[in-house]
Write an enzyme that holds these catalytic residues in place. Structure first.
Site, PDB file in Angstrom:
ATOM      1  N   LYS A  79      10.286  45.150  20.291  1.00 31.72           N
ATOM      2  CA  LYS A  79      11.177  45.257  18.849  1.00 31.72           C
ATOM      3  C   LYS A  79      12.449  45.770  19.367  1.00 31.72           C
ATOM      4  CE  LYS A  79      10.423  47.460  14.588  1.00 31.72           C
ATOM      5  NZ  LYS A  79       9.673  48.673  13.850  1.00 31.72           N
ATOM      6  N   SER A 154       7.579  46.759   9.437  1.00 32.87           N
ATOM      7  CA  SER A 154       9.002  46.055   9.973  1.00 32.87           C
ATOM      8  C   SER A 154       8.743  45.503  11.686  1.00 32.87           C
ATOM      9  CB  SER A 154       9.997  47.264  10.091  1.00 32.87           C
ATOM     10  OG  SER A 154       9.504  48.226  11.172  1.00 32.87           O
ATOM     11  N   SER A 178       4.628  50.204  10.173  1.00 34.84           N
ATOM     12  CA  SER A 178       5.074  49.315  10.624  1.00 34.84           C
ATOM     13  C   SER A 178       4.631  48.658  11.954  1.00 34.84           C
ATOM     14  CB  SER A 178       6.906  49.439  10.933  1.00 34.84           C
ATOM     15  OG  SER A 178       7.478  49.458   9.805  1.00 34.84           O
TER      16      SER A 178
HETATM   17  N1  GLN Z   1       7.245  49.967   5.213  1.00 30.69           N
HETATM   18  C1  GLN Z   1       7.637  51.185   5.486  1.00 30.69           C
HETATM   19  C2  GLN Z   1       9.153  51.327   5.025  1.00 30.69           C
HETATM   20  O1  GLN Z   1       9.537  50.640   4.560  1.00 30.69           O
HETATM   21  C3  GLN Z   1       7.594  51.638   6.778  1.00 30.69           C
HETATM   22  C4  GLN Z   1       8.464  51.218   7.800  1.00 30.69           C
HETATM   23  C5  GLN Z   1       8.214  51.628   9.181  1.00 30.69           C
HETATM   24  O2  GLN Z   1       7.276  51.981   9.678  1.00 30.69           O
HETATM   25  N2  GLN Z   1       9.277  51.403  10.149  1.00 30.69           N
HETATM   26  O3  GLN Z   1       9.611  52.415   5.424  1.00 30.69           O
END
Ligand code: GLN
Length: 480
Positions: A79, A154, A178
């Site tokens: 990532k 994400s 994410s």
């Molecule tokens: N969907 C969650 C957010 O928008 C989690 C994001 C993540 O785990 N990086 O914060």
């Protein structure tokens, strides 16, 4: 050898039997990934020189009769919030479009020491903020299972690459879901270890008390082998634990009879149609494996989304203050003075979601509102952790959905940030409590969309979590 059909085990066997060399595999994996990438936009860029150099070293080890490492020759994706020395790292942001890190994240060093071959960097929501990968400055990731749908976020690019077959395994990061949510949407395994189990050194920070490095793989065994490489104390991250690391892969087999499985009633009461059906079938399969299934309660669930979005935005507003046009970032042209340089760099560089979170976070931390929001959220976080410890007095693992729905269509939710936030309801409790958690493929909806089952375990009990997931996977998931 086709890259899309490989697992860690198959790479190991293929190299040992001299069916292919690590360099041949790396070259073929790069060719395949570059050719397939336009379909999904999973990778933002490739690093062929680094990949081929890593592969050469694996071949040299093999030629000397040495062990090539637990991940020897395995094509990996990272990532793009994970720092790679000399290889552009953007965090999915225009601000960092040209940023070349001067050092590697610990996770990257560990992977390469274990022989992994890093092919490239994957797309993600900007600074890991999002649930659909639509917040990337470089375009969304399409789900390889259904190209008109999101891959989740994400870590959408990492999940899509593993599902598409353009990487055998990948690293993501998980702050509030994410890794687990894109794994569920793309039909792969996603693991987030205990907070402190694996080093965060060299991850671009979003919300430091919640950020974890996590991984995506095609099966539970590959996930266990990869976690083994990542886990352990790191001098560079003082939040990593000294706790010994068990042999995860060695403890996968064996039966799971008598494992006490808790189902939080707050999670299952309102769970809609297809996901609910699959979860019920998955739970019946666990029953057939001999698990003792019972209902539990996590009473503070209703407050989890609000608590998470106060804490994560507060920490994000502080972490993102460093992108000022002086360090790291692309600089705004022709500023009038220093303040204007900061203002216009940030104004031009950050996307809408980052700006929204910086504003929310600054607000909840500001004098006069700190007690009402941030401090209150910290208290709620303590209550959530208490809910979880109480639950683990009664059961060994908790089973939960990952998301209320399978992968949705691109554009379907992007105009409603609140609805997007609410969809994180099942993943953020584990994040706030810092416990290990994962998504294992459960089954597919009638339309063929993957749905994952979430497993939550006690702090540092990754071994128990992976063992149950492995038994569930071998039994055929919900289709058992
Ligand atoms: N969907 C969650 C957010 O928008 C989690 C994001 C993540 O785990 N990086 O914060």
């Amino acid at each position: 050898m086709h890259p899309a059909s490989l697992t860690v085990q198959r790479v190991r066997e293929g190299l040992a039997a001299r069916r292919f060399s690590a360099v041949e595999l790396a070259a073929e994996a790069l060719r395949f990934a570059e050719a397939e990438n336009p379909k999904t936009n999973a990778y933002l860029h490739f690093c062929p020189e680094r990949a081929l150099e890593a592969a050469r070293q694996v071949d040299q080890r093999l030629a000397r009769g040495e062990d090539p490492g637990a991940l020897g020759g395995v094509p990996f994706a990272l990532k793009d919030v994970i720092l790679t020395k000399g290889v552009r790292t953007t965090a999915g942001s225009r601000l960092l479009a040209h940023f070349i890190p001067p050092y590697d994240a610990t996770a990257v060093t560990l992977l390469e020491q274990a022989g992994a071959v890093i092919l490239g960097k994957t797309n993600c929501d900007e600074f890991a903020m999002g649930s659909s990968n639509e917040n990337s400055a470089f375009g969304p990731v399409r789900n390889p299972v259904a190209l008109d749908r999101v891959a989740g976020g994400s870590s959408g690019g990492s999940a899509a690459a593993v599902a598409q077959g353009t990487a055998v395994a990948a690293l993501g990061t998980d702050t509030g879901g994410s890794v687990r949510q894109p794994a569920s949407f793309c039909g792969v395994v996603g693991v987030t270890p205990t907070y402190g189990r694996a080093s965060r050194y060299g991850l671009i920070a979003f919300a430091s008390s919640l950020d974890h490095v996590g991984l995506l793989a095609r099966n539970v065994k590959d996930a266990a082998v990869t976690l083994q490489v990542l886990a352990g104390r790191d001098e560079m991250d003082s939040t990593t634990a000294f706790a010994p690391v068990p042999d995860y892969a060695g403890r996968l087999d064996g039966d799971v009879r008598g494992v006490r499985v808790g189902l939080p009633k707050e999670y299952f009461s309102g769970l809609p149609g297809e996901t609910g059906d699959l979860m019920q079938r998955g739970i019946r399969a666990l029953g057939r494996l001999g698990c003792q299934v019972s209902e539990i309660s996590l009473p503070v669930t209703d407050y989890a989304v609000a608590c998470y979005y106060i804490i994560c935005t507060a920490e994000a507003s502080s972490n993102l203050a460093r992108y000022d046009g002086v360090h790291y970032t692309t600089r705004s042209k022709d500023p009038e003075n220093l303040i204007d340089l900061y203002r216009s760099t940030r104004g031009e560089g950050f996307g809408a979601e980052c700006k929204r979170r910086i504003m929310l976070g600054t607000y909840v931390l500001s004098a006069g509102y700190y007690d009402a929001y941030y401090l209150k959220a910290q208290k709620v976080r303590a209550l959530i952790a208490r809910d979880i410890s109480r639950a683990f007095e009664e059961v060994d693992v908790i089973i939960a959905p990952v998301s209320p729905f399978p992968a949705f269509r691109l554009g379907e939710k992007i105009d409603d940030p609140l609805e997007m936030y609410l969809s994180d309801i099942y993943t953020i409790t584990a994040s706030l409590a810092g416990i290990p958690c994962m998504s294992v493929p459960c089954g597919r909806t009638p339309a063929g969309l993957p749905v994952g089952m979430q497993i939550l375990a006690r702090h540092f009990d990754e071994a128990g979590m992976l063992k149950l997931a492995h038994a569930f996977e071998r039994a055929g998931g919900a289709d058992a």
